[in-house]
Structures are given as C-alpha cells and as structure tokens.
Design a protein around this motif. Structure first.
Motif, PDB file in Angstrom:
ATOM      1  N   TYR A  48      23.659  10.430   1.273  1.00  9.94           N
ATOM      2  CA  TYR A  48      23.114  10.985   2.514  1.00  9.94           C
ATOM      3  C   TYR A  48      21.599  10.877   2.536  1.00  9.94           C
ATOM      4  CZ  TYR A  48      21.663  15.132  -0.098  1.00  9.94           C
ATOM      5  OH  TYR A  48      21.053  15.975  -0.993  1.00  9.94           O
ATOM      6  N   LYS A  73      22.513  12.859   7.321  1.00 10.34           N
ATOM      7  CA  LYS A  73      23.256  11.718   7.834  1.00 10.34           C
ATOM      8  C   LYS A  73      23.870  10.988   6.643  1.00 10.34           C
ATOM      9  CE  LYS A  73      22.848   7.595  10.701  1.00 10.34           C
ATOM     10  NZ  LYS A  73      21.929   6.797  11.538  1.00 10.34           N
ATOM     11  N   VAL A  75      25.008   7.882   4.881  1.00 11.62           N
ATOM     12  CA  VAL A  75      24.623   6.481   5.038  1.00 11.62           C
ATOM     13  C   VAL A  75      25.587   5.522   4.342  1.00 11.62           C
ATOM     14  CG1 VAL A  75      22.196   6.975   5.490  1.00 11.62           C
ATOM     15  CG2 VAL A  75      22.974   6.625   3.125  1.00 11.62           C
ATOM     16  N   GLU A 101      23.444  19.115  19.337  1.00  6.44           N
ATOM     17  CA  GLU A 101      23.671  19.376  17.918  1.00  6.44           C
ATOM     18  C   GLU A 101      22.565  20.274  17.344  1.00  6.44           C
ATOM     19  OE1 GLU A 101      25.796  15.850  19.252  1.00  6.44           O
ATOM     20  OE2 GLU A 101      23.635  16.252  19.291  1.00  6.44           O
ATOM     21  N   ALA A 104      18.181  15.235   7.096  1.00  6.33           N
ATOM     22  CA  ALA A 104      17.614  15.294   8.447  1.00  6.33           C
ATOM     23  C   ALA A 104      16.838  16.593   8.640  1.00  6.33           C
ATOM     24  CB  ALA A 104      18.713  15.178   9.504  1.00  6.33           C
ATOM     25  N   PRO A 147      28.163  11.583  15.440  1.00  6.63           N
ATOM     26  CA  PRO A 147      27.289  10.428  15.243  1.00  6.63           C
ATOM     27  C   PRO A 147      25.856  10.615  15.753  1.00  6.63           C
ATOM     28  CG  PRO A 147      28.757  10.037  17.079  1.00  6.63           C
ATOM     29  CD  PRO A 147      29.161  11.355  16.479  1.00  6.63           C
ATOM     30  N   GLY A 150      27.279   7.044   8.966  1.00  4.73           N
ATOM     31  CA  GLY A 150      26.729   7.065  10.315  1.00  4.73           C
ATOM     32  C   GLY A 150      26.862   8.417  11.002  1.00  4.73           C
ATOM     33  N   PHE A 151      27.635   9.343  10.427  1.00  2.00           N
ATOM     34  CA  PHE A 151      27.811  10.671  11.014  1.00  2.00           C
ATOM     35  C   PHE A 151      26.858  11.667  10.360  1.00  2.00           C
ATOM     36  CE2 PHE A 151      31.788  11.573  13.561  1.00  2.00           C
ATOM     37  CZ  PHE A 151      31.920  10.281  14.022  1.00  2.00           C
ATOM     38  N   TYR A 152      26.480  12.676  11.156  1.00  2.00           N
ATOM     39  CA  TYR A 152      25.686  13.794  10.665  1.00  2.00           C
ATOM     40  C   TYR A 152      26.619  14.940  10.314  1.00  2.00           C
ATOM     41  CZ  TYR A 152      21.476  11.504  12.389  1.00  2.00           C
ATOM     42  OH  TYR A 152      20.459  10.632  12.596  1.00  2.00           O
ATOM     43  N   TYR A 153      26.246  15.674   9.280  1.00  2.00           N
ATOM     44  CA  TYR A 153      27.024  16.822   8.816  1.00  2.00           C
ATOM     45  C   TYR A 153      26.072  17.955   8.480  1.00  2.00           C
ATOM     46  CZ  TYR A 153      30.782  13.458   8.176  1.00  2.00           C
ATOM     47  OH  TYR A 153      31.732  12.491   8.389  1.00  2.00           O
ATOM     48  N   TYR A 211      22.358  13.384  16.366  1.00  2.00           N
ATOM     49  CA  TYR A 211      21.692  14.644  16.066  1.00  2.00           C
ATOM     50  C   TYR A 211      20.627  14.826  17.131  1.00  2.00           C
ATOM     51  CZ  TYR A 211      19.694  18.492  13.437  1.00  2.00           C
ATOM     52  OH  TYR A 211      19.241  19.741  13.060  1.00  2.00           O
TER      53      TYR A 211
END
Length: 157
Positions: A74, A43, A45, A138, A77, A132, A107-110, A134
């Motif tokens: 980040y 995520k 941050v 996802e 996760a 946004p 705020g997004f997960y990658y 997980y």
C-alpha cells in the motif's frame, strides 16, 4: 411431534442470521479505534498470493488451502491514528464468503485498522474498503472516523 416441529420453526424464524464474520459482542467503533495502534487510509498498489510457512500452518492446525493469504502493498493516503509507514504491506485472508476478508484489490482505497502485533486487516478488526476513489464522499466518511465516537460508514460508503 407437531409441537416440537412448530417450536423448531418458530426458533428458526426468530433467531438472528448466522454470520461467520460476526462477533457475539461486537465492539463499538470507538473501541475498535482505541484498540488499534494505527488507523489510516491507503491505496493498495499490488497484491500477491502467499502461503504461511509450513510450521505456522501446523501450529494453527490449518488445511493446506487455509494456509494461503493475500499480501498487499500500500501507499499511505492519510493517517488517522498512529504513525503508519508511508509504504508498507498488509495481510488479508483469501476472499471467501463469511470469512471476514476485505477482498483486497490493487487500485482500491481502504481504511486499515492495525494493531502493534500484526499486519492482518479484516472486517472484524475495523478495516473496510472505500473503493477506487478517495474524493469528497470518501473523505467525508473518513472524517466521521476522525471524530469521537469514531463512527465508520455503513456499506454505502
């Protein structure tokens, strides 16, 4: 003259669309996974606009605008390969059409694919956004990466 014009139109219609972010010989998902030292879900941050040092810009022969990049912090996760840092930084190009940037957003997960030489994340090296959340959808997409042939989801993930 008419024959040349007709030939040009036919070539334009059958030629594949040019994408500045594409590779002539795109690696398979399995190759991208194998080439990466670390593959992980994180995520973002925070993000910050940074500049390459003047000398780095000169060596790369870049314009001033091209010397800017986005640095993202980040939080890990889930690790899929390697031992990525629990908290770390990655670099991305400033978002622009066709430049392979992920457009990193806090705020997004990658899913990040990193090699041992640098911490740049782009579409071309396999990295991609999850969004946004997980959650179940996802996590199912990420599960496909974990299993051979390490298939990444399409744009619908």
């Amino acid at each position: 003259m008419r024959l040349s014009l007709a030939f040009g139109i036919v070539l334009a219609l059958v030629a594949p669309p040019a994408d500045a972010c594409s590779r002539l010989h795109r690696p398979t998902d399995a190759q991208l996974f194998d080439e990466a030292s670390h593959v992980f879900v994180a995520k973002v941050v925070s993000t910050q606009l940074k500049r390459l040092r003047g000398r780095e810009c000169e060596v790369e022969d870049l314009d001033d605008d091209d010397c800017e990049y986005v640095e993202a912090r980040y939080e890990l996760a889930e690790s899929l390969k390697g031992s990525p840092e629990r908290r770390g930084k990655v670099r991305d190009l400033v978002f622009g059409p066709g430049n392979c940037s992920l457009g990193l957003l806090a705020g997004f997960y990658y899913v990040f694919y990193l090699d041992s030489d640098h911490n740049w994340v782009t579409h071309i090296n396999g990295s991609f956004p999850l969004g946004p959340f997980y959650e179940d959808r996802e996590r199912e997409a990420v599960q496909r990466i974990r299993e051979y042939p390490h298939e990444r989801p399409g744009d619908d993930a």
